[in-house]
Design an enzyme around this catalytic site. Sequence first.
Site, PDB file in Angstrom:
ATOM      1  N   ASP A   3      -5.805   2.848   6.200  1.00 14.45           N
ATOM      2  CA  ASP A   3      -7.382   2.517   5.585  1.00 14.45           C
ATOM      3  C   ASP A   3      -8.446   2.147   6.367  1.00 14.45           C
ATOM      4  O   ASP A   3      -8.475   1.520   7.578  1.00 14.45           O
ATOM      5  CB  ASP A   3      -7.097   0.951   4.669  1.00 14.45           C
ATOM      6  CG  ASP A   3      -5.775   0.827   3.896  1.00 14.45           C
ATOM      7  OD1 ASP A   3      -5.184   1.930   3.896  1.00 14.45           O
ATOM      8  OD2 ASP A   3      -5.688  -0.044   3.426  1.00 14.45           O
ATOM      9  N   TRP A  27       3.380   4.100  10.620  1.00 13.74           N
ATOM     10  CA  TRP A  27       2.789   2.926  10.233  1.00 13.74           C
ATOM     11  C   TRP A  27       3.553   1.798  11.000  1.00 13.74           C
ATOM     12  O   TRP A  27       4.839   1.839  11.052  1.00 13.74           O
ATOM     13  CB  TRP A  27       2.882   2.661   8.781  1.00 13.74           C
ATOM     14  CG  TRP A  27       2.264   1.185   8.214  1.00 13.74           C
ATOM     15  CD1 TRP A  27       0.840   1.214   7.980  1.00 13.74           C
ATOM     16  CD2 TRP A  27       2.805   0.134   7.984  1.00 13.74           C
ATOM     17  NE1 TRP A  27       0.475  -0.020   7.558  1.00 13.74           N
ATOM     18  CE2 TRP A  27       1.760  -0.941   7.676  1.00 13.74           C
ATOM     19  CE3 TRP A  27       4.158  -0.426   8.266  1.00 13.74           C
ATOM     20  CZ2 TRP A  27       2.071  -2.084   7.571  1.00 13.74           C
ATOM     21  CZ3 TRP A  27       4.351  -1.786   7.938  1.00 13.74           C
ATOM     22  CH2 TRP A  27       3.172  -2.421   7.436  1.00 13.74           C
ATOM     23  N   GLU A 182      -4.359  -2.504  -4.952  1.00 11.27           N
ATOM     24  CA  GLU A 182      -4.701  -2.985  -3.066  1.00 11.27           C
ATOM     25  C   GLU A 182      -6.246  -2.504  -3.168  1.00 11.27           C
ATOM     26  O   GLU A 182      -6.693  -1.867  -3.998  1.00 11.27           O
ATOM     27  CB  GLU A 182      -3.929  -1.826  -2.471  1.00 11.27           C
ATOM     28  CG  GLU A 182      -2.304  -2.063  -2.381  1.00 11.27           C
ATOM     29  CD  GLU A 182      -1.672  -1.176  -1.535  1.00 11.27           C
ATOM     30  OE1 GLU A 182      -0.643  -1.614  -0.717  1.00 11.27           O
ATOM     31  OE2 GLU A 182      -1.788   0.107  -1.264  1.00 11.27           O
ATOM     32  N   TRP A 264       0.573   7.561   0.574  1.00 12.74           N
ATOM     33  CA  TRP A 264       1.617   6.660   0.997  1.00 12.74           C
ATOM     34  C   TRP A 264       3.166   7.613   0.752  1.00 12.74           C
ATOM     35  O   TRP A 264       4.182   7.204   1.508  1.00 12.74           O
ATOM     36  CB  TRP A 264       1.754   5.452   0.502  1.00 12.74           C
ATOM     37  CG  TRP A 264       0.813   4.543   1.300  1.00 12.74           C
ATOM     38  CD1 TRP A 264      -0.117   3.685   0.817  1.00 12.74           C
ATOM     39  CD2 TRP A 264       0.639   4.039   2.543  1.00 12.74           C
ATOM     40  NE1 TRP A 264      -0.817   3.069   1.699  1.00 12.74           N
ATOM     41  CE2 TRP A 264      -0.250   3.272   2.943  1.00 12.74           C
ATOM     42  CE3 TRP A 264       1.344   4.807   3.737  1.00 12.74           C
ATOM     43  CZ2 TRP A 264      -0.566   2.872   4.476  1.00 12.74           C
ATOM     44  CZ3 TRP A 264       1.135   4.268   5.166  1.00 12.74           C
ATOM     45  CH2 TRP A 264       0.207   3.494   5.386  1.00 12.74           C
TER      46      TRP A 264
HETATM   47  C1  FRU Z   1      -3.425  -0.007   1.896  1.00 12.72           C
HETATM   48  C2  FRU Z   1      -2.555  -1.204   2.281  1.00 12.72           C
HETATM   49  C3  FRU Z   1      -3.247  -2.282   2.029  1.00 12.72           C
HETATM   50  C4  FRU Z   1      -2.759  -2.968   3.344  1.00 12.72           C
HETATM   51  C5  FRU Z   1      -2.874  -2.141   4.345  1.00 12.72           C
HETATM   52  C6  FRU Z   1      -1.760  -2.187   5.418  1.00 12.72           C
HETATM   53  O1  FRU Z   1      -3.177   1.316   2.082  1.00 12.72           O
HETATM   54  O2  FRU Z   1      -1.052  -1.089   2.157  1.00 12.72           O
HETATM   55  O3  FRU Z   1      -2.971  -2.743   0.965  1.00 12.72           O
HETATM   56  O4  FRU Z   1      -3.739  -4.229   3.593  1.00 12.72           O
HETATM   57  O5  FRU Z   1      -2.505  -0.811   3.738  1.00 12.72           O
HETATM   58  O6  FRU Z   1      -1.468  -1.142   6.453  1.00 12.72           O
END
Ligand code: FRU
Length: 459
Positions: A3, A27, A182, A264
């Site tokens: 993000d 990630w 989110e 995702w």
């Molecule tokens: C969205 C998310 C957010 C979170 C972040 C974690 O892509 O899942 O909700 O803060 O990424 O990396």
Amino acid sequence: MNDPNGMVYFNGKYHLFFQHNPNSSVWGPMHWGHAISTDLVHWKELPIALYPDALGTIFSGSAVIDKENTAGFGENAMIAIYTNHSHELEKEGFEKIETQGIAYSLDEGTTWTKYKGNPVIANPGIRDFRDPKVFWYQPGNKWIMSLATKDRITFYSSPDLKNWMKESEFGENSGAHGGVWECPDLFPLSYGDETVWVLIVNINPGGPNGGSGTQYFTGSFDGHEFVSNDTLTKWIDYGPDNYAGITWSNTGDRKLFIGWMSNWSYANIVPTTQWRSTNTIVRELDLIKSNNRFFVRSVPVKETDALILKSFSEKNLFTKNASITKKTNKLTGPASLQLTLNNPDDFHITLFNTKDEKLIVGYNKTGNHFYIDRSLSGDTQFSDHFKKKIIASRIASEKNMNLSLLIDETSIEVFADNGLSLMSAIFFPSVPYSDLTISSEKKLRIKDLTLDHLERIWK
Ligand code: FRU
């Protein structure tokens, strides 16, 4: 990276922070990476801005300039409001793993001090409790925070960014609910003399083409509550690869948006290593009314035009098959194709390379939709989702149509009808696409065609 975070304009610079794992290309423990730009197209990466701390890793959030020194950190302090995510508590099976914290910088985002009183919002017992987006609400003389709380948005207010009070919740019975909500963003846009409030809500999964997506609501906000004026679920971008997008703070009437170009459903397994994920081009948002509904339009910021190296234009083509790159040079880097069409029937644009890999972008009149087919685009074997055809409804009802395609070596951003229907998608050909053709069964009336060869942003 994932993000975009904490985007804020200050002293002639656009700051772009981002979710970043410096240790791996998948990630992991999240930091806030940092980049700056003076023109929204050329970016310079700076050292990491925010590191994990005792409260957790640093998830998504926003940044503001505290002009009135409401928080007491100093006039014009840059203040980041973010989520701390505790992997330790998570491992032990706790639910209350996400809280909101703040940090400030007095040197334009270079060094940061975390506030000693963190968390500023403790977890009330909601596992998914994150991604604070904050703005100054002048009529109420207070800060407003939109926070993603499981499957709805909770609004909080504060006089000083430290003490927060819950105002209201939105969304239990509105919009798409195929996944967790989110990264919200609430802001006003003008339509003539009217002020319309836009609430962006990212959702994963449950997007319009599977996996991650960005829906939005239009309505009103009175400093306490957001009320939607529409029951239709609307999407900022129908493509699979524009996620977690929100807008810049402190840009006056200009609303600038950027999203993360991935999904995702496959972000951690795309066939890249060191360079994994990019953002969309920065887009400017405005409002339009179509069939009595408000829609948000997005177009590339005008600063993108500064990248044009060479242009090829033609007018009034009447054709079934036009090989554009036979007339111009082959594509050797990023490019932008703009078309104005008179009442088109089905047509498609093919981008291809010497290995017979191709990406197809088209319009289907019967279904009244645009599409992208990346099933033969190159490496697709890593994900079944990735091979599926991407569909975007056509929202405009005018007979004439315009299309703008921003083409890069591993991504395309399609803007139809002046930014009403969008599709962003990534792809992985074994060599870059070098050719471009436009084809249709019935003859196509192309009023205007422009192909721009663009400068590379990264050398
Ligand atoms: C969205 C998310 C957010 C979170 C972040 C974690 O892509 O899942 O909700 O803060 O990424 O990396």
